[in-house]
Design a protein around this motif. Structure first.
Motif, PDB file in Angstrom:
ATOM      1  N   ILE A 158     -35.330  78.254  14.225  1.00 55.55           N
ATOM      2  CA  ILE A 158     -35.559  77.485  15.544  1.00 55.55           C
ATOM      3  C   ILE A 158     -35.993  79.086  16.545  1.00 55.55           C
ATOM      4  O   ILE A 158     -37.149  79.159  17.353  1.00 55.55           O
ATOM      5  CB  ILE A 158     -35.645  76.223  16.189  1.00 55.55           C
ATOM      6  CG1 ILE A 158     -36.480  76.370  17.025  1.00 55.55           C
ATOM      7  CG2 ILE A 158     -34.260  76.512  16.672  1.00 55.55           C
ATOM      8  CD1 ILE A 158     -37.563  75.891  16.811  1.00 55.55           C
ATOM      9  N   LEU A 162     -39.315  80.646  18.067  1.00 56.09           N
ATOM     10  CA  LEU A 162     -39.463  80.827  19.040  1.00 56.09           C
ATOM     11  C   LEU A 162     -40.232  82.459  19.830  1.00 56.09           C
ATOM     12  O   LEU A 162     -40.510  82.502  20.337  1.00 56.09           O
ATOM     13  CB  LEU A 162     -38.071  80.835  20.210  1.00 56.09           C
ATOM     14  CG  LEU A 162     -37.643  79.313  19.962  1.00 56.09           C
ATOM     15  CD1 LEU A 162     -35.979  79.362  21.241  1.00 56.09           C
ATOM     16  CD2 LEU A 162     -38.630  78.550  20.899  1.00 56.09           C
ATOM     17  N   CYS A 178     -46.924  72.473  17.564  1.00 56.09           N
ATOM     18  CA  CYS A 178     -46.143  71.386  17.939  1.00 56.09           C
ATOM     19  C   CYS A 178     -45.391  71.730  16.970  1.00 56.09           C
ATOM     20  O   CYS A 178     -45.538  71.713  15.271  1.00 56.09           O
ATOM     21  CB  CYS A 178     -46.403  69.925  18.340  1.00 56.09           C
ATOM     22  SG  CYS A 178     -47.979  70.691  19.923  1.00 56.09           S
ATOM     23  N   THR A 180     -42.326  69.412  14.919  1.00 58.64           N
ATOM     24  CA  THR A 180     -41.007  68.287  15.137  1.00 58.64           C
ATOM     25  C   THR A 180     -39.479  68.556  13.800  1.00 58.64           C
ATOM     26  O   THR A 180     -40.046  68.946  12.665  1.00 58.64           O
ATOM     27  CB  THR A 180     -41.713  67.071  14.702  1.00 58.64           C
ATOM     28  OG1 THR A 180     -42.413  67.154  15.583  1.00 58.64           O
ATOM     29  CG2 THR A 180     -41.025  65.564  15.147  1.00 58.64           C
ATOM     30  N   MET A 191     -30.723  71.979  23.144  1.00 58.11           N
ATOM     31  CA  MET A 191     -31.148  72.174  22.839  1.00 58.11           C
ATOM     32  C   MET A 191     -32.134  71.321  24.118  1.00 58.11           C
ATOM     33  O   MET A 191     -32.643  72.004  24.896  1.00 58.11           O
ATOM     34  CB  MET A 191     -32.451  71.703  21.843  1.00 58.11           C
ATOM     35  CG  MET A 191     -32.469  72.737  20.854  1.00 58.11           C
ATOM     36  SD  MET A 191     -33.321  72.367  19.438  1.00 58.11           S
ATOM     37  CE  MET A 191     -32.480  73.245  18.396  1.00 58.11           C
ATOM     38  N   CYS A 207     -35.279  77.445  24.144  1.00 60.65           N
ATOM     39  CA  CYS A 207     -35.904  76.308  23.704  1.00 60.65           C
ATOM     40  C   CYS A 207     -36.671  76.348  25.109  1.00 60.65           C
ATOM     41  O   CYS A 207     -37.527  75.649  25.033  1.00 60.65           O
ATOM     42  CB  CYS A 207     -35.055  75.481  23.019  1.00 60.65           C
ATOM     43  SG  CYS A 207     -33.983  75.550  21.583  1.00 60.65           S
ATOM     44  N   GLN A 208     -36.406  76.108  25.866  1.00 57.74           N
ATOM     45  CA  GLN A 208     -36.529  75.282  27.738  1.00 57.74           C
ATOM     46  C   GLN A 208     -37.809  76.849  28.130  1.00 57.74           C
ATOM     47  O   GLN A 208     -38.107  76.335  28.360  1.00 57.74           O
ATOM     48  CB  GLN A 208     -35.854  75.061  28.130  1.00 57.74           C
ATOM     49  CG  GLN A 208     -35.182  73.456  27.853  1.00 57.74           C
ATOM     50  CD  GLN A 208     -33.835  72.954  28.396  1.00 57.74           C
ATOM     51  OE1 GLN A 208     -34.111  73.496  29.587  1.00 57.74           O
ATOM     52  NE2 GLN A 208     -32.511  72.737  27.493  1.00 57.74           N
ATOM     53  N   CYS A 211     -40.742  75.914  24.996  1.00 56.60           N
ATOM     54  CA  CYS A 211     -41.011  75.021  24.731  1.00 56.60           C
ATOM     55  C   CYS A 211     -40.712  73.994  25.963  1.00 56.60           C
ATOM     56  O   CYS A 211     -40.124  74.140  26.945  1.00 56.60           O
ATOM     57  CB  CYS A 211     -40.901  74.639  22.858  1.00 56.60           C
ATOM     58  SG  CYS A 211     -41.615  75.580  21.517  1.00 56.60           S
ATOM     59  N   HIS A 212     -42.026  72.883  26.239  1.00 60.69           N
ATOM     60  CA  HIS A 212     -41.242  72.113  26.026  1.00 60.69           C
ATOM     61  C   HIS A 212     -40.433  70.903  25.107  1.00 60.69           C
ATOM     62  O   HIS A 212     -41.013  70.780  24.790  1.00 60.69           O
ATOM     63  CB  HIS A 212     -42.632  70.578  26.385  1.00 60.69           C
ATOM     64  CG  HIS A 212     -43.226  71.626  27.541  1.00 60.69           C
ATOM     65  ND1 HIS A 212     -42.712  71.654  29.087  1.00 60.69           N
ATOM     66  CD2 HIS A 212     -44.301  71.827  28.047  1.00 60.69           C
ATOM     67  CE1 HIS A 212     -43.838  72.425  29.866  1.00 60.69           C
ATOM     68  NE2 HIS A 212     -45.029  73.032  29.130  1.00 60.69           N
ATOM     69  N   VAL A 213     -39.953  70.597  25.317  1.00 59.58           N
ATOM     70  CA  VAL A 213     -38.711  69.926  24.310  1.00 59.58           C
ATOM     71  C   VAL A 213     -38.002  68.566  24.665  1.00 59.58           C
ATOM     72  O   VAL A 213     -37.630  68.399  25.598  1.00 59.58           O
ATOM     73  CB  VAL A 213     -37.112  70.928  24.192  1.00 59.58           C
ATOM     74  CG1 VAL A 213     -36.565  70.650  22.794  1.00 59.58           C
ATOM     75  CG2 VAL A 213     -37.413  72.065  24.686  1.00 59.58           C
ATOM     76  N   HIS A 236     -39.005  67.745  19.244  1.00 59.43           N
ATOM     77  CA  HIS A 236     -40.112  67.244  19.488  1.00 59.43           C
ATOM     78  C   HIS A 236     -40.017  68.694  20.282  1.00 59.43           C
ATOM     79  O   HIS A 236     -40.012  68.632  21.118  1.00 59.43           O
ATOM     80  CB  HIS A 236     -41.090  66.326  20.256  1.00 59.43           C
ATOM     81  CG  HIS A 236     -42.518  66.764  19.850  1.00 59.43           C
ATOM     82  ND1 HIS A 236     -42.856  67.159  18.372  1.00 59.43           N
ATOM     83  CD2 HIS A 236     -43.385  66.523  20.584  1.00 59.43           C
ATOM     84  CE1 HIS A 236     -44.320  67.187  18.962  1.00 59.43           C
ATOM     85  NE2 HIS A 236     -44.443  66.861  19.750  1.00 59.43           N
ATOM     86  N   PHE A 237     -41.141  69.891  19.749  1.00 61.34           N
ATOM     87  CA  PHE A 237     -41.170  71.272  20.860  1.00 61.34           C
ATOM     88  C   PHE A 237     -42.971  71.169  21.035  1.00 61.34           C
ATOM     89  O   PHE A 237     -43.618  71.524  20.087  1.00 61.34           O
ATOM     90  CB  PHE A 237     -40.627  72.167  19.824  1.00 61.34           C
ATOM     91  CG  PHE A 237     -39.414  72.252  19.526  1.00 61.34           C
ATOM     92  CD1 PHE A 237     -38.522  72.846  20.677  1.00 61.34           C
ATOM     93  CD2 PHE A 237     -39.054  71.795  18.240  1.00 61.34           C
ATOM     94  CE1 PHE A 237     -37.217  72.710  19.891  1.00 61.34           C
ATOM     95  CE2 PHE A 237     -37.535  71.836  17.714  1.00 61.34           C
ATOM     96  CZ  PHE A 237     -36.702  72.120  18.622  1.00 61.34           C
TER      97      PHE A 237
END
Length: 348
Positions: A158, A162, A178, A180, A191, A207-208, A211-213, A236-237
């Motif tokens: 991940i 990213l 997206c 998952t 996360m 992560c944040q 992405c919307h996590v 889910h990203f």
């Protein structure tokens, strides 16, 4: 009559999606004498209800192109096909799973492609048609990444993805694709952890930022074979149109990594690792004053907006003193050509 015709059409569509009768994933594992390799952190998920729930949590996959990473014996693979993916590509490193995947391929009517390779180095750009591409600020492309990955791969992967998102490389040349994915529950909680949360860490910010996590749901460890010592979180990203810290990935990662080097100490302590000792006090004070951030907060108490100001201030300092970009603190070697992470999200 119209209602009857409509029902018939639905039944026809369902029949079209249905796979021919096949042995269960559990039976296939027994048939081919497949065993999870502990050294590879492999755990099989063979409960059809759970594999279907994972696929549904990724959003609508019907008529989409899906890439599944680490399919193993094919439990999630089967659920993706049953939910109507237009095309499915699986990337598997372990050739022992080829017989079960080939069986699904034969039953998929040409919808399944199998790629044997290591997802950590695999370029997914080549598996998606250019017709699927969407502008970055437009609609989400009809592409999904789904995977139940070994724990020792999931977190390093991940982080690499990213970076690809930040560069719009790999699968993300096609737009905001997206993801998952499965993680150890504690990693999943990290996360999504908000400021001040006990699980807030470097991984939370990374992560944040891009992405919307969302932590979709949790699967108990007993559902896997063999049973891991931890429960599993499904995350889910959705890539952001603009990151909350719109700067170079390496610069952002460096600042966050240094500040979180001393998680329970004042954040100014870790920030000092960015500068040589002769200038440390002066530049740390300047960095926090200009960024308007309280230097006596702990790193996990900082919001993304505060990290944003700190990163921009650090970038401004580098413009004035470019030599600091490659500074390597003797206290901790903070600059590396390639940073890897373990399954807990810690640098290795």
């Amino acid at each position: 009559m119209a209602g009857r015709a409509g029902l018939t059409a639905k039944q026809a569509a369902a029949a079209h999606l249905r796979l021919p009768p096949l042995p269960s994933t559990r039976d296939l594992v027994k048939l081919y004498k497949l065993r999870a390799v502990k050294q590879l952190s492999q755990n099989f998920l063979m409960d059809h209800k759970l594999t279907s729930k994972i696929v549904r949590s990724s959003g609508r996959v019907r008529d989409c192109h899906v890439c599944e990473v680490g399919p193993g014996p094919g439990g999630i693979t089967r659920s993706i096909l049953e939910q109507g993916a237009a095309q499915l590509t699986v990337i598997e490193k372990d050739p022992r799973f080829l017989p079960t995947l080939e069986m699904l391929k034969d039953a998929s009517k040409g919808k399944l492609d199998i790629e044997l390779g290591d997802v950590l180095s695999f370029n997914m750009e080549k598996i998606f048609s250019s017709d699927l591409r969407q502008p970055w600020d437009g609609h989400l492309p009809k592409i999904h990444l789904i995977g139940n990955l070994p724990f020792n791969v999931a977190t390093p992967l991940i982080i690499r993805w990213l970076k690809d998102i930040s560069l719009k490389h790999n699968a993300w040349v096609n737009g905001r694709v997206c993801m998952t994915l499965t993680f150890q529950l504690e990693v999943a909680q990290r996360m999504v952890a908000p400021p001040g949360h006990v699980q807030r860490c470097r991984l939370s910010i990374m992560c944040q930022n891009w992405c919307h996590v969302v932590h979709k749901f949790t699967i108990p460890g007993r559902a896997f074979v063999p049973k891991p010592d931890v429960d599993v979180g499904i995350v889910h990203f959705i890539p952001r149109i603009e990151p909350q810290i719109p700067l170079d990935f390496g610069l952002v990662e460096k600042v966050i990594r240094c500040i979180f080097s001393f998680r329970q100490k004042y954040c100014k302590r870790g920030a000092g690792l960015l500068f040589p000792e002769s200038q440390r006090d002066e530049l740390v004070e300047k960095m926090f004053t200009v960024a308007d951030v309280n230097p006596t907060l702990r790193p996990f108490q900082l919001a993304l907006s505060e990290f944003n100001r700190l990163c921009h201030t650090y970038a401004a300092i580098l413009e004035q003193q470019p030599s600091l970009e490659k500074f390597n603190s003797r206290e901790r070697k903070i600059i590396k050509d390639d940073v890897d992470y373990d399954s807990d999200g810690n640098e290795i």
